[in-house]
Design a protein around this motif. Structure first.
Motif, PDB file in Angstrom:
ATOM      1  N   HIS A  30      33.971   6.544  99.006  1.00 23.19           N
ATOM      2  CA  HIS A  30      33.824   5.429  99.939  1.00 23.19           C
ATOM      3  C   HIS A  30      35.210   4.861 100.198  1.00 23.19           C
ATOM      4  N   GLU A  51      25.899   5.253  96.220  1.00 24.95           N
ATOM      5  CA  GLU A  51      24.882   6.212  96.654  1.00 24.95           C
ATOM      6  C   GLU A  51      24.289   6.949  95.474  1.00 24.95           C
ATOM      7  N   GLN A  52      23.003   7.220  95.561  1.00 24.99           N
ATOM      8  CA  GLN A  52      22.313   8.007  94.548  1.00 24.99           C
ATOM      9  C   GLN A  52      22.999   9.359  94.434  1.00 24.99           C
ATOM     10  N   PRO A  80      31.175   5.862 103.865  1.00 22.89           N
ATOM     11  CA  PRO A  80      31.184   7.073 103.048  1.00 22.89           C
ATOM     12  C   PRO A  80      32.112   8.117 103.677  1.00 22.89           C
ATOM     13  N   LEU A  87      25.286   0.037 103.618  1.00 21.27           N
ATOM     14  CA  LEU A  87      25.785  -0.300 102.284  1.00 21.27           C
ATOM     15  C   LEU A  87      26.608  -1.589 102.272  1.00 21.27           C
TER      16      LEU A  87
END
Length: 129
Positions: A111, A104-105, A69, A35
């Motif tokens: 995070h 994120e989905q 995350p 990410l």
């Protein structure tokens, strides 16, 4: 003539050493997390123009900070995040929360950007914040 050849060989060897040692370090610092490129490197610490992401830092072979995350939950109206490097929960000061889209989905995790004993930034899960 031998000195010239030896000089070229020494320069070539130095180049190979530099490329072999330093190039992987730079690549790892920039792409240490999937990410990073699209999210972490763009986030700014609240009220500043300073990046949240300090890149992966290792001290004595132990990771000491970065964005990643995390498990997160609300306790008595405050966000708490699991700090993996220290295996403990930490309270997130409201001033460290950035109101960014969770990368994120579904956004089920928070995070956390953390370095040298302090929270730099926190993005809550999509469940609240």
């Amino acid at each position: 003539m031998i000195r010239v050849i030896a000089s070229y060989l020494a320069a070539a060897l130095a180049f190979v050493v530099v490329v072999t040692v330093f190039l992987p370090l730079k690549a790892r610092a920039q792409d240490h997390h999937p990410l990073h490129r699209d999210f972490y490197q763009l986030w700014l610490q609240p009220g500043t123009n300073v990046s949240c992401c300090n890149a992966r830092v290792e001290k004595d072979g132990v990771e000491t900070g970065d964005c990643e995350p995390v498990k997160a939950e609300v306790r008595a109206g405050n966000w708490w995040a699991w700090l993996r490097q220290e295996s403990r929960w930490i309270e997130i000061d409201d001033s460290r929360i950035i109101r960014e889209r969770n990368p994120e989905q579904g956004g089920q995790q928070g995070h956390l950007c953390y370095s040298h004993g302090r929270v730099l930034c926190f993005v809550p899960p999509d469940s609240g914040g």
